[in-house]
Write a protein that holds these residues in place. Structure first.
Motif, PDB file in Angstrom:
ATOM      1  N   HIS A  79      53.392  18.109  43.286  1.00  0.00           N
ATOM      2  CA  HIS A  79      54.279  19.270  43.035  1.00  0.00           C
ATOM      3  C   HIS A  79      55.639  19.024  43.952  1.00  0.00           C
ATOM      4  O   HIS A  79      55.294  18.604  45.198  1.00  0.00           O
ATOM      5  CB  HIS A  79      53.655  20.738  43.330  1.00  0.00           C
ATOM      6  N   PRO A  80      56.847  19.171  43.403  1.00  0.00           N
ATOM      7  CA  PRO A  80      58.068  18.916  44.303  1.00  0.00           C
ATOM      8  C   PRO A  80      58.120  19.692  45.314  1.00  0.00           C
ATOM      9  O   PRO A  80      58.719  19.205  46.650  1.00  0.00           O
ATOM     10  CB  PRO A  80      59.029  19.158  43.278  1.00  0.00           C
ATOM     11  N   VAL A  81      57.823  20.793  45.669  1.00  0.00           N
ATOM     12  CA  VAL A  81      57.766  21.662  46.897  1.00  0.00           C
ATOM     13  C   VAL A  81      56.624  21.821  47.472  1.00  0.00           C
ATOM     14  O   VAL A  81      56.518  21.861  48.682  1.00  0.00           O
ATOM     15  CB  VAL A  81      58.009  23.228  46.390  1.00  0.00           C
ATOM     16  N   LYS A  82      55.310  21.976  46.974  1.00  0.00           N
ATOM     17  CA  LYS A  82      54.403  22.197  47.662  1.00  0.00           C
ATOM     18  C   LYS A  82      53.623  20.772  48.286  1.00  0.00           C
ATOM     19  O   LYS A  82      52.916  20.830  49.325  1.00  0.00           O
ATOM     20  CB  LYS A  82      53.180  22.803  46.606  1.00  0.00           C
ATOM     21  N   GLY A  83      53.901  19.755  47.523  1.00  0.00           N
ATOM     22  CA  GLY A  83      53.276  18.489  48.083  1.00  0.00           C
ATOM     23  C   GLY A  83      52.406  17.795  47.158  1.00  0.00           C
ATOM     24  O   GLY A  83      52.531  17.978  45.919  1.00  0.00           O
ATOM     25  N   SER A  84      51.264  17.086  47.516  1.00  0.00           N
ATOM     26  CA  SER A  84      50.348  16.470  46.594  1.00  0.00           C
ATOM     27  C   SER A  84      48.717  16.581  47.223  1.00  0.00           C
ATOM     28  O   SER A  84      48.512  16.901  48.113  1.00  0.00           O
ATOM     29  CB  SER A  84      50.740  14.829  46.754  1.00  0.00           C
ATOM     30  N   ILE A  85      48.063  16.304  46.027  1.00  0.00           N
ATOM     31  CA  ILE A  85      46.756  16.446  46.101  1.00  0.00           C
ATOM     32  C   ILE A  85      46.042  15.196  45.536  1.00  0.00           C
ATOM     33  O   ILE A  85      46.461  14.673  44.501  1.00  0.00           O
ATOM     34  CB  ILE A  85      46.209  17.649  45.146  1.00  0.00           C
ATOM     35  N   ARG A  86      45.049  14.682  46.324  1.00  0.00           N
ATOM     36  CA  ARG A  86      44.248  13.362  45.739  1.00  0.00           C
ATOM     37  C   ARG A  86      43.101  13.726  45.654  1.00  0.00           C
ATOM     38  O   ARG A  86      42.369  14.629  46.616  1.00  0.00           O
ATOM     39  CB  ARG A  86      44.622  12.230  46.805  1.00  0.00           C
ATOM     40  N   ILE A  87      42.179  13.666  44.536  1.00  0.00           N
ATOM     41  CA  ILE A  87      40.891  14.093  44.128  1.00  0.00           C
ATOM     42  C   ILE A  87      39.915  12.957  43.833  1.00  0.00           C
ATOM     43  O   ILE A  87      40.542  12.142  42.977  1.00  0.00           O
ATOM     44  CB  ILE A  87      40.901  15.304  43.334  1.00  0.00           C
ATOM     45  N   SER A  88      39.011  12.681  44.549  1.00  0.00           N
ATOM     46  CA  SER A  88      37.869  11.584  43.776  1.00  0.00           C
ATOM     47  C   SER A  88      36.815  12.378  43.809  1.00  0.00           C
ATOM     48  O   SER A  88      36.490  13.252  44.652  1.00  0.00           O
ATOM     49  CB  SER A  88      37.941  10.513  44.983  1.00  0.00           C
ATOM     50  N   ARG A  89      35.817  11.798  42.991  1.00  0.00           N
ATOM     51  CA  ARG A  89      34.365  12.341  42.602  1.00  0.00           C
ATOM     52  C   ARG A  89      33.435  11.508  43.081  1.00  0.00           C
ATOM     53  O   ARG A  89      33.549  10.317  42.665  1.00  0.00           O
ATOM     54  CB  ARG A  89      34.585  12.920  41.245  1.00  0.00           C
ATOM     55  N   SER A  90      32.574  12.137  43.670  1.00  0.00           N
ATOM     56  CA  SER A  90      31.071  11.265  43.984  1.00  0.00           C
ATOM     57  C   SER A  90      30.072  12.131  43.258  1.00  0.00           C
ATOM     58  O   SER A  90      30.433  13.058  42.356  1.00  0.00           O
ATOM     59  CB  SER A  90      30.734  11.066  45.262  1.00  0.00           C
ATOM     60  N   SER A  91      28.746  11.799  43.339  1.00  0.00           N
ATOM     61  CA  SER A  91      27.681  12.437  42.511  1.00  0.00           C
ATOM     62  C   SER A  91      27.835  13.904  42.807  1.00  0.00           C
ATOM     63  O   SER A  91      27.614  14.686  41.824  1.00  0.00           O
ATOM     64  CB  SER A  91      26.539  11.676  42.750  1.00  0.00           C
ATOM     65  N   TYR A  92      27.725  14.353  43.989  1.00  0.00           N
ATOM     66  CA  TYR A  92      27.726  15.635  44.223  1.00  0.00           C
ATOM     67  C   TYR A  92      28.723  16.465  44.944  1.00  0.00           C
ATOM     68  O   TYR A  92      28.848  17.545  45.387  1.00  0.00           O
ATOM     69  CB  TYR A  92      26.305  15.813  45.331  1.00  0.00           C
ATOM     70  N   SER A  93      29.955  15.823  45.036  1.00  0.00           N
ATOM     71  CA  SER A  93      30.881  16.316  45.726  1.00  0.00           C
ATOM     72  C   SER A  93      32.391  15.778  45.315  1.00  0.00           C
ATOM     73  O   SER A  93      32.578  14.753  44.759  1.00  0.00           O
ATOM     74  CB  SER A  93      30.858  16.074  47.239  1.00  0.00           C
ATOM     75  N   LEU A  94      33.342  16.755  45.479  1.00  0.00           N
ATOM     76  CA  LEU A  94      34.810  16.337  45.073  1.00  0.00           C
ATOM     77  C   LEU A  94      35.110  16.009  46.688  1.00  0.00           C
ATOM     78  O   LEU A  94      35.155  16.925  47.436  1.00  0.00           O
ATOM     79  CB  LEU A  94      35.577  17.492  44.624  1.00  0.00           C
ATOM     80  N   ASN A  95      36.052  14.880  46.651  1.00  0.00           N
ATOM     81  CA  ASN A  95      36.725  14.617  48.106  1.00  0.00           C
ATOM     82  C   ASN A  95      38.109  14.834  47.734  1.00  0.00           C
ATOM     83  O   ASN A  95      38.752  14.226  46.820  1.00  0.00           O
ATOM     84  CB  ASN A  95      36.317  13.122  48.221  1.00  0.00           C
ATOM     85  N   VAL A  96      38.741  15.788  48.460  1.00  0.00           N
ATOM     86  CA  VAL A  96      40.019  16.351  48.103  1.00  0.00           C
ATOM     87  C   VAL A  96      40.879  16.151  49.293  1.00  0.00           C
ATOM     88  O   VAL A  96      40.417  16.275  50.646  1.00  0.00           O
ATOM     89  CB  VAL A  96      40.052  17.764  47.759  1.00  0.00           C
TER      90      VAL A  96
END
Length: 151
Positions: A79-96
């Protein structure tokens, strides 16, 4: 940069976890530091369904970001104002990983909680944790009592 582990507590254990969130935090924090999933996490948490996560991210979250990339199950939203998010997924969790305004975190939490109310987040290194959607305790307590009474 803020990092989170987001887990989905099994429906049958959610009433048990209510009021014991600190214990769940300690367990999930430890799980986040290991490479393999712990047996306790396997017992307490649901496996994350790819379709549910994809729908929550692309449909609910994607509409407010200018750039969305998805490669090998990893998402990067900008997002140009808010920033960025990186999300990866494992079996039981989202790593954000959120880089920018705390509004990014809120946007993500709203998107995920709109798809299910059993998501629990652990913020690495800060001792912060909680349900993404506030739990209606009376509703869960009533259901728990009915189970014990055999109704």
């Amino acid at each position: 940069m803020r990092s989170y582990g987001i887990y989905k507590v099994k429906e049958m254990y959610q009433p048990f976890v209510i009021g014991r969130e600190r214990l769940l935090y300690d367990l999930l924090k430890e799980d986040g530091q290991q490479n393999d999933c712990m047996r306790e996490v396997d017992y307490l948490c649901d496996r994350l369904e790819e379709e549910l996560i994809n729908d929550a991210i692309m449909t609910n979250l994607g509409k407010s970001f200018t750039s969305i990339e998805c490669r090998d199950g990893e998402y990067r939203l900008t997002h140009p104002v808010k920033g960025s998010i990186r999300i990866s997924r494992s079996s039981y969790s989202l790593n954000v990983y959120c880089d920018g305004s705390r509004m990014l975190d809120l946007d993500l939490f709203v998107a995920l909680s709109g798809s299910d109310d059993r998501f629990f987040a652990v913020m690495d290194g800060h001792g912060e944790w909680g349900w993404l959607k506030p739990v209606k305790y009376n509703h869960l307590r009533m259901r728990e009592e009915n189970v014990f009474l055999g109704i």
